[in-house]
Enzyme design. Sequence first.
Site, PDB file in Angstrom:
ATOM      1  N   SER A  77     -10.997  -0.156   3.289  1.00  9.40           N
ATOM      2  CA  SER A  77     -10.241  -0.285   4.543  1.00  9.40           C
ATOM      3  C   SER A  77      -9.779   1.104   4.986  1.00  9.40           C
ATOM      4  O   SER A  77      -9.095   1.792   4.228  1.00  9.40           O
ATOM      5  CB  SER A  77      -8.987  -1.130   4.323  1.00  9.40           C
ATOM      6  OG  SER A  77      -9.363  -2.372   3.814  1.00  9.40           O
TER       7      SER A  77
ATOM      8  N   GLU B 100      -5.129   4.249   6.050  1.00 10.62           N
ATOM      9  CA  GLU B 100      -4.775   3.990   4.650  1.00 10.62           C
ATOM     10  C   GLU B 100      -5.381   5.115   3.795  1.00 10.62           C
ATOM     11  O   GLU B 100      -4.840   5.502   2.771  1.00 10.62           O
ATOM     12  CB  GLU B 100      -5.356   2.632   4.238  1.00 10.62           C
ATOM     13  CG  GLU B 100      -5.091   2.272   2.796  1.00 10.62           C
ATOM     14  CD  GLU B 100      -5.778   0.987   2.360  1.00 10.62           C
ATOM     15  OE1 GLU B 100      -5.593  -0.067   3.002  1.00 10.62           O
ATOM     16  OE2 GLU B 100      -6.527   1.046   1.367  1.00 10.62           O
TER      17      GLU B 100
ATOM     18  N   ARG C  54       0.827  -1.226   0.000  1.00  5.02           N
ATOM     19  CA  ARG C  54       0.000   0.000   0.000  1.00  5.02           C
ATOM     20  C   ARG C  54       0.856   1.269   0.000  1.00  5.02           C
ATOM     21  O   ARG C  54       0.525   2.248   0.660  1.00  5.02           O
ATOM     22  CB  ARG C  54      -0.945   0.044   1.219  1.00  5.02           C
ATOM     23  CG  ARG C  54      -1.985  -0.998   1.285  1.00  5.02           C
ATOM     24  CD  ARG C  54      -2.972  -0.943   0.108  1.00  5.02           C
ATOM     25  NE  ARG C  54      -3.889  -2.051   0.240  1.00  5.02           N
ATOM     26  CZ  ARG C  54      -3.596  -3.277  -0.187  1.00  5.02           C
ATOM     27  NH1 ARG C  54      -2.466  -3.516  -0.817  1.00  5.02           N
ATOM     28  NH2 ARG C  54      -4.460  -4.248  -0.033  1.00  5.02           N
TER      29      ARG C  54
HETATM   30  C1  LIG Z   1     -15.671  -0.093  -1.186  1.00  6.25           C
HETATM   31  C2  LIG Z   1     -14.199   0.141  -1.354  1.00  6.25           C
HETATM   32  C3  LIG Z   1     -13.345  -0.936  -1.475  1.00  6.25           C
HETATM   33  C4  LIG Z   1     -11.977  -0.736  -1.631  1.00  6.25           C
HETATM   34  N1  LIG Z   1     -11.175  -1.824  -1.754  1.00  6.25           N
HETATM   35  C5  LIG Z   1      -9.837  -1.663  -1.941  1.00  6.25           C
HETATM   36  C6  LIG Z   1      -8.993  -2.804  -2.101  1.00  6.25           C
HETATM   37  O1  LIG Z   1      -9.427  -3.937  -2.092  1.00  6.25           O
HETATM   38  N2  LIG Z   1      -7.663  -2.581  -2.280  1.00  6.25           N
HETATM   39  C7  LIG Z   1      -7.126  -1.319  -2.334  1.00  6.25           C
HETATM   40  O2  LIG Z   1      -5.912  -1.197  -2.517  1.00  6.25           O
HETATM   41  N3  LIG Z   1      -7.926  -0.224  -2.187  1.00  6.25           N
HETATM   42  C8  LIG Z   1      -9.256  -0.369  -1.997  1.00  6.25           C
HETATM   43  N4  LIG Z   1     -10.055   0.731  -1.841  1.00  6.25           N
HETATM   44  C9  LIG Z   1      -9.459   2.070  -1.871  1.00  6.25           C
HETATM   45  C10 LIG Z   1      -9.562   2.766  -3.245  1.00  6.25           C
HETATM   46  O3  LIG Z   1     -10.480   2.119  -4.060  1.00  6.25           O
HETATM   47  C11 LIG Z   1      -8.209   2.796  -3.960  1.00  6.25           C
HETATM   48  O4  LIG Z   1      -7.250   3.441  -3.169  1.00  6.25           O
HETATM   49  C12 LIG Z   1      -8.307   3.529  -5.323  1.00  6.25           C
HETATM   50  O5  LIG Z   1      -7.076   3.459  -5.999  1.00  6.25           O
HETATM   51  C13 LIG Z   1      -8.723   4.973  -5.130  1.00  6.25           C
HETATM   52  O6  LIG Z   1      -8.864   5.566  -6.385  1.00  6.25           O
HETATM   53  P1  LIG Z   1      -9.507   7.000  -6.526  1.00  6.25           P
HETATM   54  O7  LIG Z   1      -9.262   7.471  -7.913  1.00  6.25           O
HETATM   55  O8  LIG Z   1     -10.900   7.018  -6.100  1.00  6.25           O
HETATM   56  O9  LIG Z   1      -8.546   7.786  -5.497  1.00  6.25           O
HETATM   57  P2  LIG Z   1      -8.645   9.221  -4.817  1.00  6.25           P
HETATM   58  O10 LIG Z   1      -9.273   9.087  -3.474  1.00  6.25           O
HETATM   59  O11 LIG Z   1      -9.234  10.220  -5.730  1.00  6.25           O
HETATM   60  O12 LIG Z   1      -7.083   9.538  -4.640  1.00  6.25           O
HETATM   61  C14 LIG Z   1      -6.274   8.688  -3.883  1.00  6.25           C
HETATM   62  C15 LIG Z   1      -4.858   9.290  -3.771  1.00  6.25           C
HETATM   63  O13 LIG Z   1      -4.276   9.380  -5.058  1.00  6.25           O
HETATM   64  C16 LIG Z   1      -3.936  10.736  -5.389  1.00  6.25           C
HETATM   65  N5  LIG Z   1      -4.217  10.850  -6.824  1.00  6.25           N
HETATM   66  C17 LIG Z   1      -5.349  10.492  -7.476  1.00  6.25           C
HETATM   67  N6  LIG Z   1      -5.199  10.640  -8.805  1.00  6.25           N
HETATM   68  C18 LIG Z   1      -3.933  11.101  -8.999  1.00  6.25           C
HETATM   69  C19 LIG Z   1      -3.168  11.447 -10.154  1.00  6.25           C
HETATM   70  N7  LIG Z   1      -3.650  11.324 -11.389  1.00  6.25           N
HETATM   71  N8  LIG Z   1      -1.899  11.902  -9.964  1.00  6.25           N
HETATM   72  C20 LIG Z   1      -1.364  12.022  -8.734  1.00  6.25           C
HETATM   73  N9  LIG Z   1      -2.045  11.714  -7.598  1.00  6.25           N
HETATM   74  C21 LIG Z   1      -3.315  11.252  -7.734  1.00  6.25           C
HETATM   75  C22 LIG Z   1      -4.804  11.592  -4.496  1.00  6.25           C
HETATM   76  O14 LIG Z   1      -4.201  12.838  -4.252  1.00  6.25           O
HETATM   77  C23 LIG Z   1      -4.860  10.735  -3.249  1.00  6.25           C
HETATM   78  O15 LIG Z   1      -3.693  10.922  -2.497  1.00  6.25           O
HETATM   79  C24 LIG Z   1     -11.440   0.575  -1.687  1.00  6.25           C
HETATM   80  C25 LIG Z   1     -12.319   1.668  -1.579  1.00  6.25           C
HETATM   81  C26 LIG Z   1     -13.681   1.455  -1.426  1.00  6.25           C
HETATM   82  C27 LIG Z   1     -14.606   2.647  -1.348  1.00  6.25           C
END
Ligand SMILES: Cc1cc2nc3c(=O)[nH]c(=O)nc-3n(C[C@H](O)[C@H](O)[C@H](O)COP(=O)(O)OP(=O)(O)OC[C@H]3O[C@@H](n4cnc5c(N)ncnc54)[C@H](O)[C@@H]3O)c2cc1C
Length: 338
Positions: free
Chosen positions: A237, A334, A164
């Site tokens: 998580s 996380e 992570r």
């Molecule tokens: C129901 C649920 C289940 C999940 N299960 C898992 C799992 O099994 N495993 C897991 O690893 N995660 C899991 N997650 C967490 C999440 O899905 C992941 O971390 C995912 O990658 C988040 O993507 P996002 O675009 O929504 O991120 P955001 O919340 O928009 O951003 C996350 C981070 O990335 C940065 N960021 C985003 N885009 C960019 C970019 N283009 N350039 C630079 N920085 C950027 C943001 O600043 C922030 O720090 C889960 C979440 C939920 C809601």
Amino acid sequence: MRIERDFPLQPYNSFGINAKCSVFVEIEDILDYRLLIDKPKIFTPPYYILGGGNNSLFKSDFEGNIIKISNKGLKVLEDSPEFRIIEVGAGEDWNDLVNYCIQNHLYGIENLIDIPGNVGSAPIQNIGAYGAEVSTVIEKVHFFEVKTGKKGSFTNAECQFSYRNSIFKNDYRQQLIISSVIFRLAKNGQLNTSYGDINQTLNKLDRTPTLKDLAHAVSQIRASKLPDPKKIGNAGSFFKNPIVNQEKLNDLLKEHPNIIYYPINNKEFKLAAGWLIDQAGWKGKQIENAAVHSKQALVLINATGEASGEEIMQLANSIIEDIKRKYDVVLEPEVNIV
Ligand SMILES: Cc1cc2nc3c(=O)[nH]c(=O)nc-3n(C[C@H](O)[C@H](O)[C@H](O)COP(=O)(O)OP(=O)(O)OC[C@H]3O[C@@H](n4cnc5c(N)ncnc54)[C@H](O)[C@@H]3O)c2cc1C
């Protein structure tokens, strides 16, 4: 490119927190990255780079600029009998990419089905689930530097991936905007069925499981355990699984012989944070509008749909203090706290 002022963020975070930002800038096209040179003021702190908002908690209104990354596109760079190399825009939906791979019989990310979010966020915390991590298929990450507007890229090794974690969460936190990710996907891969209940679910089929079967099994298992953020606000998580050394593990085992842990190497062990929180009596507990999910203690939820970011944080902090008191283990979020 879209620019809005005093903008509501509720539809843009999976906790469904009703916060606002001063300025909301959406990068919809690769050409929009010229903004980094034309309007560098947008990147004067405070600013926050946002993907799908599934791993971000807004503590309160954000008095700064939210830069939402939405550039799309998928290009095949190389196609051989053994593998396919593709470049995918940071704003593409992660699950659309998983489905593209399943349809095209490309192996490597099937265990990561149904992780909500954008492709550009996947390398940030090296998303992982069911025995797989995205780092195993990432070839390169392309980005723009916030300070200079210059283009750059990191190879897999330069990304410094670990559990992570990556260089993007540490030295370059909020310093690089990931614009696209290059993946190398195998054509004749092997299914990774070793983790959790996957084998048990697949054994119910009376045939050799396919890529699609495996993804379907993971999808079913996830749906039975995790709340759907479209119905109950959450960010998956909330805490990382803490890592301890042999000495600390031995101390814990003396007092808690049933503690759940996984060896990482012969010196370090990952404790199941969900087990600690559950044993400490937090599962299902609600404080004001925030709660610990009743099926999965690692997931904090917006129980009423009305929770503020502060209420979620208060609950998280109470859990951190309690786990420290009971186990002398420090839980770390996380989720990115904004
Ligand atoms: C129901 C649920 C289940 C999940 N299960 C898992 C799992 O099994 N495993 C897991 O690893 N995660 C899991 N997650 C967490 C999440 O899905 C992941 O971390 C995912 O990658 C988040 O993507 P996002 O675009 O929504 O991120 P955001 O919340 O928009 O951003 C996350 C981070 O990335 C940065 N960021 C985003 N885009 C960019 C970019 N283009 N350039 C630079 N920085 C950027 C943001 O600043 C922030 O720090 C889960 C979440 C939920 C809601």
